[in-house]
Design a protein around this motif. Structure first.
Motif, PDB file in Angstrom:
ATOM      1  N   LEU A 232       0.133   9.128  -4.513  1.00  0.00           N
ATOM      2  CA  LEU A 232       1.209   9.608  -3.651  1.00  0.00           C
ATOM      3  C   LEU A 232       2.360   8.611  -3.568  1.00  0.00           C
ATOM      4  O   LEU A 232       3.530   8.997  -3.589  1.00  0.00           O
ATOM      5  N   VAL A 233       2.045   7.333  -3.483  1.00  0.00           N
ATOM      6  CA  VAL A 233       3.089   6.302  -3.414  1.00  0.00           C
ATOM      7  C   VAL A 233       3.905   6.282  -4.706  1.00  0.00           C
ATOM      8  O   VAL A 233       5.135   6.251  -4.679  1.00  0.00           O
ATOM      9  N   VAL A 234       3.239   6.327  -5.844  1.00  0.00           N
ATOM     10  CA  VAL A 234       3.945   6.327  -7.134  1.00  0.00           C
ATOM     11  C   VAL A 234       4.811   7.576  -7.248  1.00  0.00           C
ATOM     12  O   VAL A 234       5.976   7.508  -7.670  1.00  0.00           O
ATOM     13  N   ALA A 235       4.297   8.731  -6.870  1.00  0.00           N
ATOM     14  CA  ALA A 235       5.066   9.974  -6.929  1.00  0.00           C
ATOM     15  C   ALA A 235       6.296   9.888  -6.030  1.00  0.00           C
ATOM     16  O   ALA A 235       7.394  10.308  -6.411  1.00  0.00           O
ATOM     17  N   ALA A 236       6.132   9.327  -4.838  1.00  0.00           N
ATOM     18  CA  ALA A 236       7.259   9.189  -3.917  1.00  0.00           C
ATOM     19  C   ALA A 236       8.332   8.264  -4.491  1.00  0.00           C
ATOM     20  O   ALA A 236       9.526   8.535  -4.370  1.00  0.00           O
ATOM     21  N   ILE A 237       7.918   7.190  -5.132  1.00  0.00           N
ATOM     22  CA  ILE A 237       8.876   6.259  -5.740  1.00  0.00           C
ATOM     23  C   ILE A 237       9.637   6.938  -6.869  1.00  0.00           C
ATOM     24  O   ILE A 237      10.852   6.796  -6.988  1.00  0.00           O
ATOM     25  N   VAL A 238       8.946   7.684  -7.704  1.00  0.00           N
ATOM     26  CA  VAL A 238       9.596   8.388  -8.824  1.00  0.00           C
ATOM     27  C   VAL A 238      10.600   9.406  -8.287  1.00  0.00           C
ATOM     28  O   VAL A 238      11.738   9.494  -8.773  1.00  0.00           O
ATOM     29  N   VAL A 239      10.213  10.170  -7.280  1.00  0.00           N
ATOM     30  CA  VAL A 239      11.119  11.162  -6.697  1.00  0.00           C
ATOM     31  C   VAL A 239      12.329  10.461  -6.070  1.00  0.00           C
ATOM     32  O   VAL A 239      13.466  10.884  -6.269  1.00  0.00           O
ATOM     33  N   ALA A 240      12.105   9.379  -5.339  1.00  0.00           N
ATOM     34  CA  ALA A 240      13.214   8.657  -4.712  1.00  0.00           C
ATOM     35  C   ALA A 240      14.160   8.071  -5.758  1.00  0.00           C
ATOM     36  O   ALA A 240      15.385   8.139  -5.608  1.00  0.00           O
ATOM     37  N   ALA A 241      13.620   7.514  -6.822  1.00  0.00           N
ATOM     38  CA  ALA A 241      14.464   6.942  -7.881  1.00  0.00           C
ATOM     39  C   ALA A 241      15.299   8.034  -8.548  1.00  0.00           C
ATOM     40  O   ALA A 241      16.498   7.844  -8.810  1.00  0.00           O
ATOM     41  N   GLY A 242      14.698   9.167  -8.811  1.00  0.00           N
ATOM     42  CA  GLY A 242      15.441  10.285  -9.408  1.00  0.00           C
ATOM     43  C   GLY A 242      16.542  10.776  -8.495  1.00  0.00           C
ATOM     44  O   GLY A 242      17.665  11.041  -8.926  1.00  0.00           O
ATOM     45  N   TRP A 243      16.235  10.882  -7.212  1.00  0.00           N
ATOM     46  CA  TRP A 243      17.229  11.331  -6.248  1.00  0.00           C
ATOM     47  C   TRP A 243      18.396  10.346  -6.162  1.00  0.00           C
ATOM     48  O   TRP A 243      19.553  10.737  -6.141  1.00  0.00           O
ATOM     49  N   MET A 244      18.100   9.050  -6.145  1.00  0.00           N
ATOM     50  CA  MET A 244      19.161   8.040  -6.087  1.00  0.00           C
ATOM     51  C   MET A 244      20.020   8.076  -7.342  1.00  0.00           C
ATOM     52  O   MET A 244      21.231   7.914  -7.275  1.00  0.00           O
ATOM     53  N   TYR A 245      19.392   8.298  -8.489  1.00  0.00           N
ATOM     54  CA  TYR A 245      20.157   8.392  -9.734  1.00  0.00           C
ATOM     55  C   TYR A 245      21.136   9.562  -9.661  1.00  0.00           C
ATOM     56  O   TYR A 245      22.311   9.415  -9.990  1.00  0.00           O
ATOM     57  N   LEU A 246      20.652  10.712  -9.222  1.00  0.00           N
ATOM     58  CA  LEU A 246      21.523  11.883  -9.123  1.00  0.00           C
ATOM     59  C   LEU A 246      22.606  11.693  -8.079  1.00  0.00           C
ATOM     60  O   LEU A 246      23.755  12.076  -8.277  1.00  0.00           O
ATOM     61  N   GLN A 247      22.289  11.092  -6.966  1.00  0.00           N
ATOM     62  CA  GLN A 247      23.271  10.854  -5.924  1.00  0.00           C
ATOM     63  C   GLN A 247      24.310   9.831  -6.353  1.00  0.00           C
ATOM     64  O   GLN A 247      25.456   9.911  -5.940  1.00  0.00           O
TER      65      GLN A 247
END
Length: 105
Positions: free
Chosen positions: A10-25
């Motif tokens: 869950l922690v790894v998945a959350a980090i991947v999602v957060a990194a993707g979101w920051m890239y798009l933002q």
């Protein structure tokens, strides 16, 4: 475990999602909000794959940001040496900027 999923997963998945979101933002922020405050009467659309934003109105000036194709940005009417002023210490090549409909530049 949470819902049968190990916490590490869950922690790894959350980090991947957060990194993707920051890239798009990051791309979106540069295209508007980063140019400062409320939209101005002078708005431009980027007509290049990636447009370098420089600290001064010359091709040798430091790159301080990038704008992606079709991004919109605030701009100022001032054009100097083929570069349009976007904000304080932010300039982009005029040839790759197109005024949006009804822009007053």
């Amino acid at each position: 475990m949470i819902l049968g999923v190990p916490k590490k997963v869950l922690v790894v998945a959350a980090i991947v999602v957060a990194a993707g979101w920051m890239y798009l933002q990051g791309g979106r922020q540069e295209s508007g909000a980063a140019e400062g405050g409320p939209p101005s009467a002078c708005r431009m659309t980027v007509d290049a794959d990636v447009l370098n934003v420089r600290s001064a109105s010359n091709a040798g000036a430091e790159i301080v940001g990038k704008l992606k194709q079709d991004a919109e940005t605030n701009a100022e009417p001032l054009v100097e040496n083929g570069f349009r002023k976007l904000a304080e210490n932010r300039w982009a090549a005029e040839e790759f900027l197109v005024p949006v409909a009804q822009a007053r530049c």
